[in-house]
Scaffold this motif. Structure first.
Motif, PDB file in Angstrom:
ATOM      1  N   THR A  38      15.552  28.916 -30.132  1.00  0.00           N
ATOM      2  CA  THR A  38      16.103  27.509 -29.737  1.00  0.00           C
ATOM      3  C   THR A  38      16.499  27.423 -28.375  1.00  0.00           C
ATOM      4  O   THR A  38      16.535  26.401 -27.663  1.00  0.00           O
ATOM      5  N   GLY A  39      16.941  28.538 -27.837  1.00  0.00           N
ATOM      6  CA  GLY A  39      17.346  28.738 -26.271  1.00  0.00           C
ATOM      7  C   GLY A  39      16.086  28.538 -25.477  1.00  0.00           C
ATOM      8  O   GLY A  39      16.180  27.755 -24.352  1.00  0.00           O
ATOM      9  N   ALA A  40      14.892  28.982 -25.602  1.00  0.00           N
ATOM     10  CA  ALA A  40      13.720  29.006 -25.107  1.00  0.00           C
ATOM     11  C   ALA A  40      13.398  27.236 -25.181  1.00  0.00           C
ATOM     12  O   ALA A  40      12.875  26.786 -24.132  1.00  0.00           O
ATOM     13  N   MET A  41      13.538  26.613 -26.122  1.00  0.00           N
ATOM     14  CA  MET A  41      13.204  25.241 -26.222  1.00  0.00           C
ATOM     15  C   MET A  41      14.115  24.522 -25.392  1.00  0.00           C
ATOM     16  O   MET A  41      13.547  23.679 -24.587  1.00  0.00           O
ATOM     17  N   TYR A  42      15.541  24.792 -25.245  1.00  0.00           N
ATOM     18  CA  TYR A  42      16.333  24.001 -24.329  1.00  0.00           C
ATOM     19  C   TYR A  42      15.756  24.448 -23.117  1.00  0.00           C
ATOM     20  O   TYR A  42      15.960  23.462 -22.271  1.00  0.00           O
ATOM     21  N   ARG A  43      15.664  25.573 -22.598  1.00  0.00           N
ATOM     22  CA  ARG A  43      15.566  25.936 -21.430  1.00  0.00           C
ATOM     23  C   ARG A  43      13.971  25.086 -20.885  1.00  0.00           C
ATOM     24  O   ARG A  43      13.811  24.600 -19.922  1.00  0.00           O
ATOM     25  N   ALA A  44      13.196  25.044 -21.828  1.00  0.00           N
ATOM     26  CA  ALA A  44      11.789  24.307 -21.471  1.00  0.00           C
ATOM     27  C   ALA A  44      11.883  22.861 -21.413  1.00  0.00           C
ATOM     28  O   ALA A  44      11.777  22.216 -20.241  1.00  0.00           O
ATOM     29  N   ALA A  60      19.884   9.840 -23.852  1.00  0.00           N
ATOM     30  CA  ALA A  60      18.656   9.249 -24.397  1.00  0.00           C
ATOM     31  C   ALA A  60      17.408   9.604 -23.743  1.00  0.00           C
ATOM     32  O   ALA A  60      16.475   9.775 -24.366  1.00  0.00           O
ATOM     33  N   LYS A  61      17.317   9.645 -22.518  1.00  0.00           N
ATOM     34  CA  LYS A  61      16.163  10.244 -21.644  1.00  0.00           C
ATOM     35  C   LYS A  61      15.841  11.721 -22.256  1.00  0.00           C
ATOM     36  O   LYS A  61      14.725  12.099 -22.425  1.00  0.00           O
ATOM     37  N   LEU A  62      16.918  12.488 -22.167  1.00  0.00           N
ATOM     38  CA  LEU A  62      16.770  13.786 -22.729  1.00  0.00           C
ATOM     39  C   LEU A  62      16.080  14.105 -24.005  1.00  0.00           C
ATOM     40  O   LEU A  62      15.325  14.705 -24.228  1.00  0.00           O
ATOM     41  N   GLY A  63      16.583  13.052 -24.944  1.00  0.00           N
ATOM     42  CA  GLY A  63      16.134  13.285 -26.205  1.00  0.00           C
ATOM     43  C   GLY A  63      14.711  12.719 -26.556  1.00  0.00           C
ATOM     44  O   GLY A  63      13.746  13.379 -26.949  1.00  0.00           O
ATOM     45  N   ALA A  64      14.357  11.661 -25.545  1.00  0.00           N
ATOM     46  CA  ALA A  64      12.830  11.248 -25.557  1.00  0.00           C
ATOM     47  C   ALA A  64      11.918  12.370 -24.891  1.00  0.00           C
ATOM     48  O   ALA A  64      10.713  12.392 -25.212  1.00  0.00           O
ATOM     49  N   LEU A  65      12.644  12.768 -23.828  1.00  0.00           N
ATOM     50  CA  LEU A  65      11.508  14.016 -23.305  1.00  0.00           C
ATOM     51  C   LEU A  65      11.452  15.053 -24.186  1.00  0.00           C
ATOM     52  O   LEU A  65      10.325  15.528 -24.498  1.00  0.00           O
ATOM     53  N   ALA A  66      12.543  15.540 -24.681  1.00  0.00           N
ATOM     54  CA  ALA A  66      12.485  16.660 -25.881  1.00  0.00           C
ATOM     55  C   ALA A  66      11.328  16.326 -26.862  1.00  0.00           C
ATOM     56  O   ALA A  66      10.581  17.195 -27.337  1.00  0.00           O
ATOM     57  N   ARG A  67      11.255  14.912 -27.575  1.00  0.00           N
ATOM     58  CA  ARG A  67      10.458  14.730 -28.482  1.00  0.00           C
ATOM     59  C   ARG A  67       9.230  14.520 -28.096  1.00  0.00           C
ATOM     60  O   ARG A  67       7.945  14.737 -28.691  1.00  0.00           O
ATOM     61  N   ARG A  84       4.981  27.866 -24.541  1.00  0.00           N
ATOM     62  CA  ARG A  84       4.018  27.109 -23.841  1.00  0.00           C
ATOM     63  C   ARG A  84       4.314  25.670 -23.966  1.00  0.00           C
ATOM     64  O   ARG A  84       4.872  25.397 -25.231  1.00  0.00           O
ATOM     65  N   VAL A  85       4.329  24.841 -23.015  1.00  0.00           N
ATOM     66  CA  VAL A  85       4.296  23.285 -23.219  1.00  0.00           C
ATOM     67  C   VAL A  85       3.169  22.491 -22.954  1.00  0.00           C
ATOM     68  O   VAL A  85       2.661  22.733 -21.677  1.00  0.00           O
ATOM     69  N   GLY A  86       2.340  22.230 -23.844  1.00  0.00           N
ATOM     70  CA  GLY A  86       1.250  21.763 -23.716  1.00  0.00           C
ATOM     71  C   GLY A  86       0.220  22.798 -23.317  1.00  0.00           C
ATOM     72  O   GLY A  86       0.341  23.839 -23.858  1.00  0.00           O
ATOM     73  N   ALA A  87      -0.599  22.807 -22.093  1.00  0.00           N
ATOM     74  CA  ALA A  87      -1.460  23.876 -22.022  1.00  0.00           C
ATOM     75  C   ALA A  87      -0.669  24.715 -21.039  1.00  0.00           C
ATOM     76  O   ALA A  87      -1.311  25.668 -20.543  1.00  0.00           O
ATOM     77  N   ARG A  88       0.599  24.496 -20.445  1.00  0.00           N
ATOM     78  CA  ARG A  88       1.296  25.313 -19.516  1.00  0.00           C
ATOM     79  C   ARG A  88       2.160  26.297 -20.085  1.00  0.00           C
ATOM     80  O   ARG A  88       2.924  26.157 -20.983  1.00  0.00           O
ATOM     81  N   ASP A  89       1.788  27.568 -19.599  1.00  0.00           N
ATOM     82  CA  ASP A  89       2.746  28.794 -20.115  1.00  0.00           C
ATOM     83  C   ASP A  89       3.881  28.757 -19.195  1.00  0.00           C
ATOM     84  O   ASP A  89       3.864  28.814 -17.918  1.00  0.00           O
ATOM     85  N   VAL A  90       5.183  28.531 -19.728  1.00  0.00           N
ATOM     86  CA  VAL A  90       6.328  28.205 -18.886  1.00  0.00           C
ATOM     87  C   VAL A  90       7.251  29.593 -19.246  1.00  0.00           C
ATOM     88  O   VAL A  90       8.478  29.663 -18.645  1.00  0.00           O
ATOM     89  N   SER A  91       6.555  30.626 -19.859  1.00  0.00           N
ATOM     90  CA  SER A  91       7.566  31.884 -20.045  1.00  0.00           C
ATOM     91  C   SER A  91       8.378  32.178 -18.775  1.00  0.00           C
ATOM     92  O   SER A  91       9.436  32.554 -18.910  1.00  0.00           O
ATOM     93  N   ALA A  92       7.694  32.344 -17.789  1.00  0.00           N
ATOM     94  CA  ALA A  92       8.272  33.220 -16.612  1.00  0.00           C
ATOM     95  C   ALA A  92       9.058  31.995 -15.979  1.00  0.00           C
ATOM     96  O   ALA A  92      10.229  32.194 -15.264  1.00  0.00           O
ATOM     97  N   ASP A  93       8.766  30.711 -16.252  1.00  0.00           N
ATOM     98  CA  ASP A  93       9.715  29.568 -15.360  1.00  0.00           C
ATOM     99  C   ASP A  93      10.831  29.570 -16.253  1.00  0.00           C
ATOM    100  O   ASP A  93      12.027  28.896 -15.808  1.00  0.00           O
ATOM    101  N   ILE A  94      11.144  29.776 -17.453  1.00  0.00           N
ATOM    102  CA  ILE A  94      12.382  29.491 -18.139  1.00  0.00           C
ATOM    103  C   ILE A  94      13.154  30.740 -18.324  1.00  0.00           C
ATOM    104  O   ILE A  94      14.315  30.978 -18.742  1.00  0.00           O
TER     105      ILE A  94
END
Length: 94
Positions: A38-44, A60-67, A84-94
């Motif tokens: 879940t920490g990785a989810m929050y960071r993403a 409200a905007k953060l919730g909409a983005l998360a969904r 990954r978020v969609g097609a993007r590997d964000v492992s190094a970014d978060i």
């Protein structure tokens, strides 16, 4: 293993660097469960909120983005966790 155990959810809390993620991955692997960081989810979500210029106080905007984000967890070639978020590997970014 029965379905009741397979649907079990558990959380581990503690300070940074105390081994929470390592312990959670080990327990999940031993019990045949999925490990969700879940920490990785929050960071993403934070990464994309910063990119989109969303005010951290705008729930409200953060919730909409998360969904709207398709966050996926995978294992890399060396057994390392990948995010990954969609097609993007964000492992190094978060």
């Amino acid at each position: 293993m029965n379905d009741r155990v397979r649907s079990f959810i558990f959380c581990i809390d503690g300070p940074s660097g105390s081994g929470k993620s390592t312990t959670a991955r080990y327990v999940a692997r031993k019990l045949g469960l999925h490990h969700i960081d879940t920490g990785a989810m929050y960071r993403a979500v934070t990464l994309f909120a910063m990119h989109d210029g969303i005010d951290p106080g705008d729930g409200a905007k953060l919730g909409a983005l998360a969904r709207s984000l398709a966050i996926e967890f995978a294992t890399g070639a060396q057994g390392e966790p990948r995010v990954r978020v969609g097609a993007r590997d964000v492992s190094a970014d978060i």
